[in-house]
Design a protein around this motif. Structure first.
Motif, short mmCIF file in Angstrom:
data_model
loop_
_atom_site.label_atom_id
_atom_site.label_comp_id
_atom_site.label_asym_id
_atom_site.label_seq_id
_atom_site.Cartn_x
_atom_site.Cartn_y
_atom_site.Cartn_z
N THR A 218 0.86 -1.18 0.00
CA THR A 218 0.00 0.00 0.00
C THR A 218 0.89 1.23 0.00
O THR A 218 2.03 1.19 0.50
CB THR A 218 -0.93 0.06 1.24
N ARG A 219 0.38 2.30 -0.55
CA ARG A 219 1.10 3.57 -0.50
C ARG A 219 0.92 4.19 0.88
O ARG A 219 -0.06 3.93 1.56
CB ARG A 219 0.54 4.54 -1.54
N ALA A 220 1.86 5.03 1.24
CA ALA A 220 1.72 5.79 2.49
C ALA A 220 0.74 6.94 2.25
O ALA A 220 0.49 7.34 1.12
CB ALA A 220 3.08 6.36 2.89
N GLY A 221 0.16 7.43 3.32
CA GLY A 221 -0.71 8.60 3.23
C GLY A 221 -2.16 8.23 2.94
O GLY A 221 -2.59 7.11 3.11
N ALA A 222 -2.88 9.24 2.48
CA ALA A 222 -4.33 9.09 2.28
C ALA A 222 -4.68 8.17 1.11
O ALA A 222 -5.66 7.44 1.18
CB ALA A 222 -4.95 10.47 2.08
N ASN A 223 -3.92 8.20 0.03
CA ASN A 223 -4.19 7.36 -1.14
C ASN A 223 -3.44 6.05 -0.98
O ASN A 223 -2.36 5.87 -1.52
CB ASN A 223 -3.78 8.07 -2.44
N ARG A 224 -4.01 5.11 -0.26
CA ARG A 224 -3.31 3.87 0.11
C ARG A 224 -3.40 2.78 -0.96
O ARG A 224 -3.07 1.65 -0.70
CB ARG A 224 -3.85 3.36 1.44
N ARG A 225 -3.85 3.04 -2.14
CA ARG A 225 -4.02 2.11 -3.25
C ARG A 225 -3.34 0.75 -3.04
O ARG A 225 -2.12 0.61 -3.21
CB ARG A 225 -3.48 2.77 -4.51
N PRO A 226 -4.10 -0.28 -2.69
CA PRO A 226 -3.53 -1.60 -2.43
C PRO A 226 -3.25 -2.37 -3.73
O PRO A 226 -4.05 -2.33 -4.67
CB PRO A 226 -4.61 -2.31 -1.62
N VAL A 227 -2.11 -3.05 -3.77
CA VAL A 227 -1.74 -3.82 -4.95
C VAL A 227 -1.01 -5.10 -4.55
O VAL A 227 -0.43 -5.18 -3.46
CB VAL A 227 -0.83 -3.01 -5.92
N LEU A 228 -1.02 -6.09 -5.44
CA LEU A 228 -0.14 -7.25 -5.34
C LEU A 228 0.96 -7.03 -6.36
O LEU A 228 0.67 -6.83 -7.55
CB LEU A 228 -0.88 -8.55 -5.64
N ARG A 229 2.21 -7.06 -5.93
CA ARG A 229 3.33 -6.81 -6.84
C ARG A 229 4.20 -8.05 -6.97
O ARG A 229 4.05 -8.81 -7.91
CB ARG A 229 4.15 -5.62 -6.36
#
Length: 114
Positions: free
Chosen positions: A55-66
């Motif tokens: 997940t990204r830090a901050g408010a935009n945590r957009r979860p992904v599998l990498r």
């Protein structure tokens, strides 16, 4: 009661780079505990696969599998327009993933696992 899941028709980004997970599904995934990533073990058609869940830090945590995702795409032969079903299974938090593609069955289009 049904266990949490999501289905997604795969766009080019999910095939070429990473699987973008719906943000509302994050509540069913492990907390990254102060970092931005954790390994996630998933049952993929009877084989255990490990994916890097980020997940990204901050408010935009957009979860992904990498990490591990592109190997799964390659091994399954996933293409744009195929679908995946990602779900929690009994023994939560355990997960499984299956791939689906459109087929014609008795003249009707339907999704079939492969």
């Amino acid at each position: 009661m049904a266990l949490p899941s999501f289905e997604k028709v795969l766009p080019k980004t999910d095939i070429d780079e990473m699987l973008v997970i719906p943000t509302d599904f994050m509540q069913h995934l492990p907390d990254v505990e102060g970092g931005h990533s954790v390994e996630l073990t998933v049952n993929a058609s009877g084989t255990q696969r490990t994916f890097g869940y980020y997940t990204r830090a901050g408010a935009n945590r957009r979860p992904v599998l990498r990490s591990g995702w592109r190997g799964y795409v390659r091994d399954k032969g996933l293409q744009v327009g195929h679908k995946i079903l990602f779900q929690c299974v009994d023994g939560f938090p355990q997960y499984q993933i299956c791939a689906k593609k459109k087929i014609k069955l008795l003249g009707q289009e339907t999704w079939a696992e492969f």
